[in-house]
Design a protein around this motif. Structure first.
Motif, PDB file in Angstrom:
ATOM      1  N   ALA A 337      10.607 -35.385  -9.348  1.00  0.00           N
ATOM      2  CA  ALA A 337       9.757 -34.824 -10.415  1.00  0.00           C
ATOM      3  C   ALA A 337       8.501 -34.181  -9.844  1.00  0.00           C
ATOM      4  CB  ALA A 337       9.393 -35.928 -11.406  1.00  0.00           C
ATOM      5  N   SER A 338       7.934 -34.783  -8.796  1.00  0.00           N
ATOM      6  CA  SER A 338       6.702 -34.231  -8.201  1.00  0.00           C
ATOM      7  C   SER A 338       6.972 -32.883  -7.550  1.00  0.00           C
ATOM      8  CB  SER A 338       6.127 -35.206  -7.160  1.00  0.00           C
ATOM      9  OG  SER A 338       5.764 -36.418  -7.778  1.00  0.00           O
ATOM     10  N   ILE A 339       8.032 -32.802  -6.750  1.00  0.00           N
ATOM     11  CA  ILE A 339       8.299 -31.533  -6.067  1.00  0.00           C
ATOM     12  C   ILE A 339       8.723 -30.480  -7.084  1.00  0.00           C
ATOM     13  CG2 ILE A 339      10.731 -32.029  -5.509  1.00  0.00           C
ATOM     14  CD1 ILE A 339       8.273 -30.352  -3.078  1.00  0.00           C
ATOM     15  N   HIS A 340       9.420 -30.919  -8.147  1.00  0.00           N
ATOM     16  CA  HIS A 340       9.798 -29.937  -9.177  1.00  0.00           C
ATOM     17  C   HIS A 340       8.563 -29.392  -9.900  1.00  0.00           C
ATOM     18  CE1 HIS A 340      11.185 -27.971 -12.730  1.00  0.00           C
ATOM     19  NE2 HIS A 340      10.379 -28.795 -13.416  1.00  0.00           N
ATOM     20  N   ASN A 341       7.669 -30.272 -10.352  1.00  0.00           N
ATOM     21  CA  ASN A 341       6.492 -29.792 -11.093  1.00  0.00           C
ATOM     22  C   ASN A 341       5.615 -28.882 -10.229  1.00  0.00           C
ATOM     23  OD1 ASN A 341       7.114 -30.925 -13.533  1.00  0.00           O
ATOM     24  ND2 ASN A 341       5.624 -32.599 -13.410  1.00  0.00           N
ATOM     25  N   LEU A 342       5.477 -29.228  -8.952  1.00  0.00           N
ATOM     26  CA  LEU A 342       4.688 -28.359  -8.058  1.00  0.00           C
ATOM     27  C   LEU A 342       5.394 -27.023  -7.865  1.00  0.00           C
ATOM     28  CD1 LEU A 342       3.525 -30.920  -5.366  1.00  0.00           C
ATOM     29  CD2 LEU A 342       2.090 -29.784  -7.086  1.00  0.00           C
ATOM     30  N   ALA A 343       6.738 -27.073  -7.755  1.00  0.00           N
ATOM     31  CA  ALA A 343       7.512 -25.820  -7.629  1.00  0.00           C
ATOM     32  C   ALA A 343       7.285 -24.951  -8.858  1.00  0.00           C
ATOM     33  CB  ALA A 343       9.002 -26.138  -7.467  1.00  0.00           C
ATOM     34  N   PHE A 344       7.226 -25.595 -10.036  1.00  0.00           N
ATOM     35  CA  PHE A 344       6.997 -24.831 -11.269  1.00  0.00           C
ATOM     36  C   PHE A 344       5.614 -24.180 -11.250  1.00  0.00           C
ATOM     37  CE2 PHE A 344       7.099 -23.346 -15.468  1.00  0.00           C
ATOM     38  CZ  PHE A 344       5.845 -23.599 -16.009  1.00  0.00           C
ATOM     39  N   TYR A 345       4.583 -24.959 -10.898  1.00  0.00           N
ATOM     40  CA  TYR A 345       3.215 -24.394 -10.881  1.00  0.00           C
ATOM     41  C   TYR A 345       3.118 -23.224  -9.892  1.00  0.00           C
ATOM     42  CZ  TYR A 345       0.345 -27.485 -13.847  1.00  0.00           C
ATOM     43  OH  TYR A 345      -0.245 -28.118 -14.921  1.00  0.00           O
ATOM     44  N   LEU A 346       3.769 -23.384  -8.731  1.00  0.00           N
ATOM     45  CA  LEU A 346       3.706 -22.313  -7.725  1.00  0.00           C
ATOM     46  C   LEU A 346       4.525 -21.104  -8.182  1.00  0.00           C
ATOM     47  CD1 LEU A 346       3.860 -24.623  -4.627  1.00  0.00           C
ATOM     48  CD2 LEU A 346       2.050 -22.971  -5.044  1.00  0.00           C
ATOM     49  N   TRP A 347       5.652 -21.379  -8.841  1.00  0.00           N
ATOM     50  CA  TRP A 347       6.472 -20.292  -9.382  1.00  0.00           C
ATOM     51  C   TRP A 347       5.688 -19.518 -10.428  1.00  0.00           C
ATOM     52  CZ3 TRP A 347       7.992 -19.849 -14.573  1.00  0.00           C
ATOM     53  CH2 TRP A 347       8.933 -18.838 -14.843  1.00  0.00           C
ATOM     54  N   LEU A 348       4.953 -20.259 -11.284  1.00  0.00           N
ATOM     55  CA  LEU A 348       4.203 -19.636 -12.399  1.00  0.00           C
ATOM     56  C   LEU A 348       3.119 -18.703 -11.862  1.00  0.00           C
ATOM     57  CD1 LEU A 348       4.047 -19.747 -15.542  1.00  0.00           C
ATOM     58  CD2 LEU A 348       2.139 -21.364 -15.239  1.00  0.00           C
ATOM     59  N   VAL A 349       2.345 -19.160 -10.886  1.00  0.00           N
ATOM     60  CA  VAL A 349       1.280 -18.278 -10.363  1.00  0.00           C
ATOM     61  C   VAL A 349       1.888 -17.146  -9.549  1.00  0.00           C
ATOM     62  CG1 VAL A 349      -0.547 -20.037 -10.422  1.00  0.00           C
ATOM     63  CG2 VAL A 349       0.802 -19.749  -8.341  1.00  0.00           C
ATOM     64  N   GLY A 350       3.056 -17.388  -8.940  1.00  0.00           N
ATOM     65  CA  GLY A 350       3.756 -16.314  -8.234  1.00  0.00           C
ATOM     66  C   GLY A 350       4.249 -15.247  -9.205  1.00  0.00           C
ATOM     67  N   GLN A 351       4.748 -15.701 -10.365  1.00  0.00           N
ATOM     68  CA  GLN A 351       5.177 -14.754 -11.405  1.00  0.00           C
ATOM     69  C   GLN A 351       3.978 -13.961 -11.923  1.00  0.00           C
ATOM     70  OE1 GLN A 351       8.482 -14.256 -13.109  1.00  0.00           O
ATOM     71  NE2 GLN A 351       8.815 -14.832 -10.978  1.00  0.00           N
ATOM     72  N   ALA A 352       2.843 -14.649 -12.080  1.00  0.00           N
ATOM     73  CA  ALA A 352       1.627 -13.953 -12.554  1.00  0.00           C
ATOM     74  C   ALA A 352       1.272 -12.841 -11.585  1.00  0.00           C
ATOM     75  CB  ALA A 352       0.483 -14.956 -12.690  1.00  0.00           C
ATOM     76  N   ARG A 353       1.349 -13.170 -10.291  1.00  0.00           N
ATOM     77  CA  ARG A 353       1.045 -12.163  -9.259  1.00  0.00           C
ATOM     78  C   ARG A 353       1.982 -10.969  -9.368  1.00  0.00           C
ATOM     79  NH1 ARG A 353      -1.303 -11.479  -4.185  1.00  0.00           N
ATOM     80  NH2 ARG A 353      -0.040 -10.138  -2.835  1.00  0.00           N
ATOM     81  N   GLU A 354       3.281 -11.256  -9.543  1.00  0.00           N
ATOM     82  CA  GLU A 354       4.275 -10.161  -9.663  1.00  0.00           C
ATOM     83  C   GLU A 354       3.965  -9.282 -10.874  1.00  0.00           C
ATOM     84  OE1 GLU A 354       5.451 -11.058  -6.290  1.00  0.00           O
ATOM     85  OE2 GLU A 354       6.428  -9.389  -7.350  1.00  0.00           O
TER      86      GLU A 354
END
Ligand SMILES: CC1(C)O[C@@H]2[C@@H](CO[C@@]3(CNc4nc5cc6c(=O)[nH]c(N)nc6cc5[nH]4)OC(C)(C)O[C@@H]23)O1
Length: 376
Positions: A337-354
């Motif tokens: 759950a920890s690695i998934h939630n962090l992956a989500f947060y990093l994915w979200l800011v990466g999507q924002a950048r895109e």
């Protein structure tokens, strides 16, 4: 450290950028996993680096000073060597943790006397020794020693607290600028804007912090219980004043929706314990919305946790399996759950950048704010 601005959004204050440090480059907007006591709880350094592409993690001066302590960290050659994270690290100065964690503490002009929450031993943090401590920890980005003004508080208290933080900042700058790094790479000091939720104080603090002309600037005193609308109002006011060619770090923020709204207000860097803390009690952030994995409804859902974000744990394990681990209090539950939630947060800011680069951030942001807040 150097910050180069990339593309600016046309409909909002969002922008992309690149932070260049001696331990590597950081593409902004960025989320920084919190690794308080030299570890991002339940997650391996290799998973952070190779699996979810974390670019920078946080450490905390208060915790690291108490345990493992400065002598061990110095013998190891600094925190990067001690925990094996060879990418950028940012350490918070401990001011906030002294207020929120330590037992009996006394704030004086000189600094803060406090008792360790671990063994009750007595200690003092001053602007000067907190600079020296962060030199020894060796983070690439270190924070000024400030008072995080509690919320709510009277105007008079907020003004005095802000003025104390400003006097302490001058002492931090004097000490930092007359000392060297210990391990052969450069460090940088970020000052912190205070002023609570009072517009005139926020303006005054932002102007003073901007005048210090440091390589990056932080916004403190928020995400401390105030309503989100107030957080946004103060953030907008401060980013209008802080120089646009320097990175802006909003401390302790926040939910996925908070982060998207504050990227639109011109913030570049975020940290929050929410993804890792909430993971440990089964609250998952996904690209479709928020899941309480303990809920009966997931017990025979054999679909992956969230294939959209593409990392190992989120695609390899099913919701049913993670629910089983969670209600069985298996150690692996916290890890997945920890690695998934962090992956989500990093994915979200990466999507924002895109989407900032693609020029459609405003529309995407409004759609995603609703989606990431949906309770599934
Ligand atoms: C959102 C969430 C889940 O994050 C949790 C809990 C309570 O809020 C948090 C996050 N908010 C937060 N605001 C901050 C302000 C400052 C500040 O003004 N100065 C310095 N030096 N450091 C700061 C660190 C901060 N963290 O603060 C602690 C107490 C660290 O736990 C976090 O709610």
């Amino acid at each position: 450290m150097k910050f180069t601005l990339g593309k600016k959004d046309t409909q909002t204050k969002a922008r992309t950028g690149t932070l260049i440090t001696d331990h590597g480059d950081i593409q902004t907007p960025i989320f920084m996993p919190v690794g308080t006591a030299a570890t991002v709880k339940a997650v391996h350094q290799r998973e952070l680096k190779d699996d979810i592409k974390a670019q920078i993690i946080l450490g905390n001066t208060y915790h690291l000073y108490l345990r493992p302590g400065l002598d061990i960290l110095e013998k190891a050659g600094g925190l990067h060597k001690f925990n094996g994270w060879d990418r950028p690290i940012l350490t918070d100065s401990g001011g906030y943790q002294v207020f929120s964690l330590a037992g009996t503490r006394k704030i004086k002009e000189e600094g803060v006397m406090f008792k360790s929450h671990i063994d009750g031993s007595k200690h003092e943090f001053t602007p000067e020794n907190v600079m020296d401590i962060q030199r020894t920890i060796g983070a690439d980005i270190i924070m000024a020693f400030d008072e995080c003004t509690p919320y709510p508080c009277e105007y008079g208290y907020a003004r005095n607290s802000m003025e104390l933080t400003h006097r302490w900042l001058k002492r931090c700058i004097n000490r930092f600028d007359t000392t060297e790094g210990k391990y052969g790479y450069s460090q940088t000091l970020f000052p912190i804007v205070q002023g609570s939720v009072y517009k005139d104080l926020r303006k005054q603090s932002a102007e003073f912090i901007a005048s210090c002309d440091r390589e990056g600037n932080a916004i403190g005193g928020l995400s401390v219980g105030e309503p989100a609308e107030m957080m946004y109002e103060m953030t907008e006011l401060v980013t209008d004043i802080l120089p646009s060619d320097k990175p802006r770090y909003l401390m302790g923020v926040g939910t996925p929706a908070n982060i998207l709204e504050c990227i639109a207000l011109g913030v570049d860097m975020f940290d929050c314990v929410m993804p890792t803390r909430n993971a440990r009690n089964g609250m998952l952030f996904t690209s479709e919305g928020i899941i309480n994995i303990r809920n009966e409804k997931w017990k025979d859902d054999f679909n992956p946790i969230d294939p959209a974000i593409g990392n190992y744990a989120s695609t390899f394990y099913s919701k049913a399996y993670l629910r089983h681990l969670t209600i069985s209090k298996e150690i692996l539950a916290a890890q997945i759950a920890s690695i998934h939630n962090l992956a989500f947060y990093l994915w979200l800011v990466g999507q924002a950048r895109e989407h900032i680069l693609a020029g459609d951030f405003g529309v995407w942001k409004d759609h995603m704010v609703k989606k990431v807040s949906t309770r599934l």
